[in-house]
Design a protein around this motif. Structure first.
Motif, short mmCIF file in Angstrom:
data_model
loop_
_atom_site.label_atom_id
_atom_site.label_comp_id
_atom_site.label_asym_id
_atom_site.label_seq_id
_atom_site.Cartn_x
_atom_site.Cartn_y
_atom_site.Cartn_z
N GLY A 207 1.96 -0.29 -5.24
CA GLY A 207 2.54 1.25 -4.95
C GLY A 207 1.69 1.26 -3.81
O GLY A 207 1.60 1.18 -2.68
N THR A 210 0.26 -1.35 -2.01
CA THR A 210 0.87 -2.04 -0.21
C THR A 210 1.43 -0.76 -0.03
O THR A 210 2.67 -1.09 0.90
CB THR A 210 2.15 -2.54 -1.34
N SER A 212 3.48 1.55 -0.76
CA SER A 212 5.06 1.34 -0.94
C SER A 212 5.01 2.81 -1.56
O SER A 212 4.84 3.44 -2.10
CB SER A 212 5.70 0.20 -1.64
N ARG A 215 7.80 2.64 -4.83
CA ARG A 215 6.95 1.81 -5.81
C ARG A 215 6.05 3.36 -6.51
O ARG A 215 6.18 3.26 -7.88
CB ARG A 215 6.49 1.18 -5.14
#
Length: 271
Positions: A207, A210, A212, A215
């Protein structure tokens, strides 16, 4: 009166002369031998002298007893009164001891009965409490086993982490030593804990890589349910700080800066 005075003086002399007869270890044969050997008179004369001393001593003793008879009788009466009082005390003590023994016998039976029932009740409460915690733990383990038996993509790590933490909370609050059902689950719990930590750490790293939020949030929720959120955040920040430090050092390396400047100088001159 003169006769009594003379008799008293003679008695005093006889007491000094006959003092050997008052020794604790008086030996008759030895004393007789010493008297005969050391005396200038005959044995008959020594015998008459001793008889006269004995008569005077008997008279003195009788006179002493007669003169002090009221005091002696008073002592006797007091001794009798004391013996009677002592007999009453002994009787009272014996009566008291008998009452104590009777009360002890009457109380001992119910006391032992109450103590046995109290012990049974205490052990019963302890057993009920242990069974209650054990049943709760077994239910949590069963739920965790069902959760981990699902396909990998369907496992709810946050829920599994919460179940694992609840199980450890029960273990810390209850003494399960010797309970085979608890020992049998330990290997499964260790494997599950390692797997949850591994997957949560991987999800957090992915996470962050990326960017994210979903995540990262899911991974942090797992660590929160494990009661390890603070430690996970510190470990994550420590890793990024180390990487940042390495990048900064590499960017500020003097040798690298020099080689970069030397490589770019001809290009600027040619322009």
């Amino acid at each position: 009166m003169v006769h009594e005075s003379e008799e008293g003086e003679l008695l005093s002399m006889l007491q000094q002369q006959f003092s050997d007869f008052n020794t604790p270890n008086f030996d008759v044969a030895k004393h007789t031998s010493q008297v005969l050997a050391g005396s200038q008179t005959t044995a008959q004369a020594q015998l008459e002298k001793m008889r006269e001393g004995t008569r005077l001593l008997d008279n003195a003793l009788a006179s002493e007893v007669t003169g002090k008879s009221p005091e002696l009788f008073g002592h006797v009466r007091r001794m009798r009164d004391t013996e009677a009082s002592l007999a009453d005390v002994v009787l009272s003590v014996e009566t008291l001891q008998s009452a104590v023994r009777r009360i002890r016998a009457e109380v001992a039976g119910p006391y032992e009965h109450i103590r046995a029932r109290t012990r049974q009740l205490r052990n019963l409460h302890s057993t009920i409490g242990l069974l209650r915690h054990l049943i709760h733990r077994l239910k949590l383990v069963h739920k965790l086993q069902a959760q981990m038996a699902a396909p990998p993509e369907s496992i709810d790590l946050a829920k599994a982490a919460k179940l694992l933490t609840d199980i450890r909370a029960v273990d810390s609050s209850t003494e399960f030593a010797g309970v085979e059902a608890v020992a049998a689950d330990e290997a499964f719990l260790l494997r599950t804990s390692a797997l949850i930590h591994e997957q949560a750490q991987a999800a957090l790293a992915e996470g962050m890589a990326t960017m994210s939020q979903a995540r990262v949030g899911s991974a942090l929720q797992v660590f929160f349910n494990l009661d390890e959120l603070s430690q996970a955040v510190r470990t994550l920040l420590s890793g990024y700080l180390q990487n940042l430090e390495k990048t900064a050092r590499a960017a500020l390396d003097s040798k690298q800066l020099t080689s970069t400047e030397e490589g770019s100088a001809p290009a600027r001159g040619g322009g």
